[in-house]
Structures are given as structure tokens and as C-alpha cells.
Design an enzyme around this catalytic site. Structure first.
Site, PDB file in Angstrom:
ATOM      1  N   GLU A  33       0.839  -1.188   0.000  1.00  0.00           N
ATOM      2  CA  GLU A  33       0.000   0.000   0.000  1.00  0.00           C
ATOM      3  C   GLU A  33       0.877   1.242   0.000  1.00  0.00           C
ATOM      4  OE1 GLU A  33      -2.399   2.680  -0.476  1.00  0.00           O
ATOM      5  OE2 GLU A  33      -3.422   0.741  -0.309  1.00  0.00           O
ATOM      6  N   CYS A  42     -11.917   3.850   0.287  1.00  0.00           N
ATOM      7  CA  CYS A  42     -13.084   3.775   1.167  1.00  0.00           C
ATOM      8  C   CYS A  42     -12.860   4.462   2.506  1.00  0.00           C
ATOM      9  CB  CYS A  42     -13.468   2.317   1.388  1.00  0.00           C
ATOM     10  SG  CYS A  42     -14.892   2.103   2.469  1.00  0.00           S
ATOM     11  N   ASP A 309     -12.812  -3.502  -7.273  1.00  0.00           N
ATOM     12  CA  ASP A 309     -13.098  -2.563  -8.352  1.00  0.00           C
ATOM     13  C   ASP A 309     -12.243  -2.812  -9.592  1.00  0.00           C
ATOM     14  OD1 ASP A 309     -14.798  -1.451  -6.551  1.00  0.00           O
ATOM     15  OD2 ASP A 309     -13.861   0.533  -6.509  1.00  0.00           O
ATOM     16  N   HIS A 441     -41.718  -4.313  18.174  1.00  0.00           N
ATOM     17  CA  HIS A 441     -42.474  -3.066  18.020  1.00  0.00           C
ATOM     18  C   HIS A 441     -42.048  -2.102  19.126  1.00  0.00           C
ATOM     19  CE1 HIS A 441     -45.834  -0.346  17.294  1.00  0.00           C
ATOM     20  NE2 HIS A 441     -46.040  -0.338  18.609  1.00  0.00           N
TER      21      HIS A 441
END
Length: 462
Positions: A33, A42, A309, A441
Site C-alpha cells: 500500500e 473507502c 473494483d 415493536h
């Protein structure tokens, strides 16, 4: 020269997840990197910082529009843009340092620098060459632009520049009505900018369920965003730190222009593989710049894999993560799997928009018989209590078998609600299975159950 079982090139979501899984499976692993921090686009200039700004500006909106309704009286807060950017950076730092910790924990070597593949089985970083039995390309993507537009990251910016403007612009033109454009446009509209979105197509968020897309545009328009649809941008002229966006309307070929302090070019992203030397080692590429892979993410060069990607499919961090884990399993001699039919997508505006599986449009095109169960958040008590009753849940199921084929949500917490349906689809569940599952709920998730009920005898609160 160091020897590794696996070297992953790229420290983004696909790359760092792949490296961690490889290490967990007992493989000696390194990750290349070149940024000063791990996490890729990101964590550094994408998903994470944009969510920080979306959160901050949503709180501003709540203070300006809803606090008084709840009995919270007082002067509306002022915006300290410098502090907001500091908060954004602190969020980034916390996440990226977390990845560094995980690398140390899993004994993964971070090879700092930009990598290339001089020959099969070797990765060069700076002047050092490392041997690797397997190499994984996880180099991600970069913003793509249009002809006639010069990016300076000051007046004409990509998403990267939009996250770090030196001041809040009074006006902004967003070119492209996709996820990035709408999220960042929403941020600056809440901060007081006059935002106009210019889109080539006749609908926002291409590929999304048509009904959701129309409702989403109406809601964003109420929030102050303006839209120019069916407009082909011809170019952007910059003079005295002001930009003029020139476009042609497709319906009548008339020309028009609009001025703004800032122009955000959000016309998508393209794979980033520059400098890797892929052609020299026999890695075949596809016409649109992606790396060609087989069903096991193997490229045409033995021992070299590619994910995220850099390959075909939706450019989503979680898709890259899934592929990263799967390819690690393959390299370790196990079975790696990604279900590309169940990959959710989310837009983090307010309301959020989320979808998974098939759209009505796609099913009609395929000639498949289906049924739709729909429930509005107007009938959800929790949504009404927090002023977020716009939107609905739309569940699509096979007409004969009742098996869930897709789900599309626009409303509060949509990005979290969608995963109930993701799990259901992984297990091949029917709409009735969801309808018969007790939901707490009051929660937003009750709207999902009501949509499932609507696929059968009918929703209760509709």
C-alpha cells in the site's frame, strides 16, 4: 528479498480483508500500500469520511427543522467547517489505525510503497523485490471524468476534493446523479449551498428500481436540490475561481449553462491498474479497463488473482470484501464463494435508499411472473415519531413460489433493514417466511414485515 505465500497489492477493503483472511488461514502474507494509511479509497477519501459529513449535516438539519417540534428550544447551531473537517479526519484516523492494528495482530507485513509485477511470482515495491507464490491485485478504482473537464480539486473537484473543500461553497453543480453525487450534494445542500444536479439520463440513480428513483428525486427536491435531467455536459470553464458548466439538453439539442463556485464531477469510477505491469506478465484486460478473471478470480497469468473494483461487477466495498475472503479461501486450497445475486447497495442520504436482488424492470424484461408487496413508512409508528415517514418498502417475490426475488427500500435505516432480506434470500426464503417472523415493536423493521404481508393477504397497517 522476502518470500511470501501471498502478496496482496492494495490495502483497501478488498485488499486488507483478503490479507487478513489469508493470514488467518495460515499463509505468510504481505500487503502493498502506497498511501500513508491503510484502508484505500473507502476509509481515506470515500465511504467513511462521506458518512461522517452526512451524519454531521443530518444533525444540523435535525437541529434546524425538528428540534423545536420536540420541545428542544434554543438558537440553531452555527457551522464550524474547520472543526467538522477535523471530526471527519478523526473518524478516518480511528478506522485506518484499526486496520494497522489488525495487520500486526495477524502478523501481516505492510510493504509501504507502490507495487508492480516485474515477472510471475515477484512483486516490486520501491527498489525491493519480493517472491510470492500467489499475488492478488486489489488496486481499486479512481474517479472518471468527461471530455472537456479539467479537474483541479479546488474549483472542479472529484469526490476526493469535495470531502476537503477549504470553505462551504455558496453554489455547487454536481455532474452525475449517482450515489456519490447525491450523497455529497445532500451534504452541501444541508450546509446551505445552492446545489444543482446535472444528469445525462432521464432518471437519477441508474439501474435502481424505477418507483424508488422517482420518489427519491421528489424527496431530494423538497430538501432543496435542483435537477437538470437529460443534459449532456459539454465542458466546464473556470475563470476567477468560478465555474461555468455548459450542457446540451438531449430532448431538443438546445444549449445552456449554469455557474457555480464549485463543480463536483461524479460521473463514476474506473479501475486503477496503472503501473502494475500487467501486460508484461500476460494478464488479459477487458475493453473497459478491468482485469479479466475466471470464476475463481484467477487471471490469465497463473498465480495472479484480481478482486474488487479492478474486476467486473458493482464497485462496492462490501463486494470487494467478499471477493477478498473468497480468493483467500481459493489460494488456501478451500472453496471460495460469492453470491453475486445477493449484494446490497445503499445510498446514505436521508432518507436512506437500499436495494438487493431484482427490480421490477428487470423481471418484466425477462418475462418472469412476480408479485409486489409494498408498505409506506407513513404506517410505521417509529418512523412517524422521528419525522421520517417518507418512503416505503417494496418486496418482490415469485408469483408462483413466493420466493423473494428482490427488495427496494427508501426510508429511515434502509441500509440496515435491507440485510434481513439479504439473509432471507441466501436461505431461499419466501415472502411468507418473513411475514410470519415476529418483529419487535416499535421498529422500522416492521415495515419490512408489512411489505411481506402485502405479498399475501395484505398488510395490517396499510
Amino acid at each position: 528479498m522476502a518470500d511470501y505465500d501471498v502478496i496482496v497489492i492494495g490495502g483497501g477493503p478488498g485488499g486488507y480483508v483478503c490479507a487478513i483472511r489469508c493470514a488467518q488461514l495460515g499463509l505468510k502474507t504481505a500487503c502493498v500500500e502506497g498511501r500513508d494509511s491503510l484502508g484505500g479509497t473507502c476509509l481515506n477519501v470515500g465511504c467513511i469520511p462521506s458518512k461522517a459529513l452526512l451524519h454531521a449535516t443530518h444533525q444540523l438539519h435535525e437541529a434546524e427543522h425538528n428540534f423545536a417540534k420536540m420541545g428542544l428550544k434554543g438558537k440553531s447551531p452555527s457551522v464550524d467547517w474547520k472543526q467538522m473537517l477535523t471530526y471527519k479526519q478523526e473518524v478516518i484516523d480511528g478506522n485506518t489505525k484499526g486496520i494497522e492494528f489488525l495487520f500486526k495482530k495477524n502478523k501481516i507485513d505492510w510493504l509501504k510503497g507502490w507495487g508492480s509485477i516485474p515477472e510471475a511470482g515477484k512483486v516490486k515495491v520501491g527498489e525491493d523485490v519480493h517472491n510470492a507464490k500467489s499475488i492478488v491485485i486489489a488496486t481499486g478504482s479512481e474517479p472518471s471524468s468527461l471530455p472537456g473537464i479539467e479537474i483541479d480539486e479546488k474549483t472542479v473537484v472529484t469526490s476526493t476534493g469535495a470531502l476537503s473543500l477549504n470553505k462551504i461553497p455558496k453554489s455547487m453543480v454536481v455532474i452525475g446523479a449517482g450515489v456519490i453525487g447525491l450523497e455529497m450534494g445532500s451534504v452541501y445542500a444541508r450546509l446551505g449551498a445552492d446545489v444543482t444536479v446535472v444528469e445525462y439520463l432521464d432518471a437519477i440513480t441508474p439501474g435502481m428500481d424505477g418507483e424508488v428513483s422517482k420518489n427519491f428525486q421528489k424527496i431530494l427536491s423538497k430538501q432543496g436540490l435542483k435537477f437538470v435531467m437529460g443534459a449532456a455536459v459539454q465542458g466546464v470553464d473556470v475563470k476567477n475561481s468560478k465555474a461555468t458548466v455548459n450542457y446540451q439538453l438531449r430532448k431538443d439539442e438546445s444549449n445552456a449553462s449554469i455557474e457555480a463556485e464549485t463543480v463536483l464531477v461524479a460521473t463514476g469510477r474506473k479501475p486503477y491498474t496503472d503501473g502494475l505491469g500487467l501486460e508484461g506478465v500476460g494478464v488479459e484486460m477487458l475493453p473497459r479497463g478491468q482485469v479479466k478473471t475466471d470464476a475463481h478470480w484467477q487471471t490469465s497469468a497463473k498465480g495472479i488473482y484480481a478482486i474488487g473494483d479492478a474486476v467486473t461487477g458493482p464497485m462496492l466495498a462490501h463486494k470487494a470484501e467478499d471477493e477478498g475472503m473468497a480468493v483467500a479461501e481459493v489460494i488456501a486450497g478451500k472453496h471460495g464463494h460469492v453470491n453475486y445475486e445477493v449484494i446490497p447497495s445503499v445510498i446514505y442520504t436521508t432518507p436512506e435508499v437500499a436495494s438487493v436482488g431484482q427490480t421490477e424492470e428487470a423481471l418484466k424484461q425477462d418475462g418472469r411472473a412476480y408479485k409486489v408487496g409494498k408498505f409506506s413508512f407513513m404506517g410505521n409508528g417509529r418512523a412517524k415519531a422521528v419525522f421520517q415517514s417518507d418512503g416505503f418498502v417494496k418486496l418482490i417475490a415469485d408469483k408462483e413460489t413466493d420466493r423473494i426475488l428482490g427488495c427496494h427500500i427508501i426510508g429511515p435505516g434502509a441500509g440496515d433493514l435491507i440485510h434481513e432480506i439479504c439473509v432471507a434470500m441466501e436461505f431461499g426464503a419466501s415472502a411468507q417466511d418473513v411475514a410470519l417472523t415476529c418483529h419487535a415493536h416499535p421498529t422500522f423493521s416492521e415495515a419490512v414485515r408489512e411489505a411481506a404481508l402485502a405479498c399475501g393477504d395484505g398488510a395490517i397497517h396499510a
